[in-house]
Design an enzyme around this catalytic site. Structure first.
Site, PDB file in Angstrom:
ATOM      1  CB  THR A 115      -6.310  12.759 -10.186  1.00 58.74           C
ATOM      2  OG1 THR A 115      -7.350  14.027 -10.246  1.00 58.74           O
ATOM      3  CG2 THR A 115      -6.304  12.330  -8.402  1.00 58.74           C
ATOM      4  CE  LYS A 190      -7.952  15.507  -6.565  1.00 59.29           C
ATOM      5  NZ  LYS A 190      -8.139  15.850  -7.993  1.00 59.29           N
ATOM      6  CE  LYS A 258      -8.694   8.078 -10.553  1.00 60.38           C
ATOM      7  NZ  LYS A 258      -7.815   9.142 -11.391  1.00 60.38           N
TER       8      LYS A 258
END
Length: 310
Positions: A115, A190, A258
């Site tokens: 990711t 995502k 994050k």
């Protein structure tokens, strides 16, 4: 059998030579499923002992082996899969003299399950094309359990032909492997996923804390509302553990922060308004400061729950 890799039936596909870079809680089982599906897998991990242990576990049946560098792992591979931590980690295993691109043969495909940002996906896509390679950004959803069970949802960005070549192989660890659009589209999808999760977990946290303060039997309440419009994956899989105060599993708060940082950076670029996401990111900061950086994301409820007496 390693309990972290759950048995499953694999769709028949031609064996391929593949590499896997990064053997963390996601990469280890993903690479394991590739080996068990009959592909010849070479692995690389920054901690070499972890790669050696993985190869010992899976190598007897499949010829799987460790490599000392990303370049060495990628040499001769048709497809190079990768799952590392962030943009900088990704560049470190892709670029440079010992990076995967330096070892890949013309026409080979790099599939990144990290990711990361859409910007780094586009950067590496352009670099790959200049070298006669292909690059697919393919972040995953489903967490550690999805990786162990081979049931990840994968969102892809990149060229159609590269996607089509990878999809039958990636079915070894996924239940849905979907091309969203051009380079970067997988990472953007995502981000949409993480926006949804952030809001859902905060809403569930408020509901659990409210019900506890109201004196309700919350396991029973969750069973009841889980049969109606409030049902969600988060309620089904995290509701009761939130009530119990158990958070030593799952997707860590540090990783979620994050990911939400990537969302907020992208929102500043494209002008999207994401006030709830920004607020939940701050709440996760509270959890980190309370020592919960490695707790599951459902630990968001700890900000709201009545204090437990020691």
């Amino acid at each position: 059998m390693n309990p972290s890799i759950q048995p499953r039936t694999y769709a028949p596909t031609a064996p391929r030579r593949v590499a896997f870079l990064g053997l963390g809680v996601m990469g280890h089982p993903m690479a394991g499923h590739l080996a068990r599906a009959g592909h010849a897998v070479t692995v690389y991990n920054r901690t070499a002992a972890r790669a050696a242990a993985w190869a010992e576990e899976f190598g007897a049946a499949s010829g799987a082996r460790p490599a000392p560098t990303p370049r060495a792992a990628a040499e001769g591979a048709d497809i190079v899969f990768c799952c590392v931590g962030n943009d900088d980690d990704l560049r470190s295993v892709v670029l440079g003299e010992d990076g995967a691109f330096a070892g890949m043969q013309t026409g080979a495909i790099f599939v990144d399950h990290t990711t990361a940002s859409a910007a780094v996906a586009r950067e590496l896509y352009a670099e790959a094309r200049g070298r006669g390679l292909h690059f697919v950004d393919a972040p995953v959803s489903g967490g550690q359990a999805g990786a162990q069970n081979g049931q990840l949802t994968v969102m892809c960005g990149g060229d159609q032909a590269a996607f089509d070549a990878v999809a039958p192989v990636a079915e070894a660890f996924s239940r849905a492997f979907t091309r969203i659009g051009e380079s970067g589209a997988g990472q953007l999808a995502k981000m949409v996923n993480q926006i949804c999760i952030a809001g859902l977990v905060q809403g569930l946290s408020e509901a659990v804390a409210f019900g506890q303060l109201a004196g309700l039997d919350m396991p029973l309440v969750l069973d009841v509302i889980g049969k109606g419009a409030a049902q969600s994956w988060q309620l089904d899989n995290r509701g009761k553990t939130m009530v119990e105060g158990r958070f030593d599993f799952g997707f860590a708060v540090d990783w979620m922060r994050k990911d939400l940082g990537l969302v907020l950076d992208e929102a500043r670029r494209n002008g999207a308004c994401v006030p709830v996401t920004a607020l939940v990111d701050q709440f996760y900061g509270d959890v980190q400061r309370a020592g919960g950086g490695r707790w599951d994301t459902s630990s968001l409820v700890t900000r709201l729950q009545p204090r437990r007496e020691g």
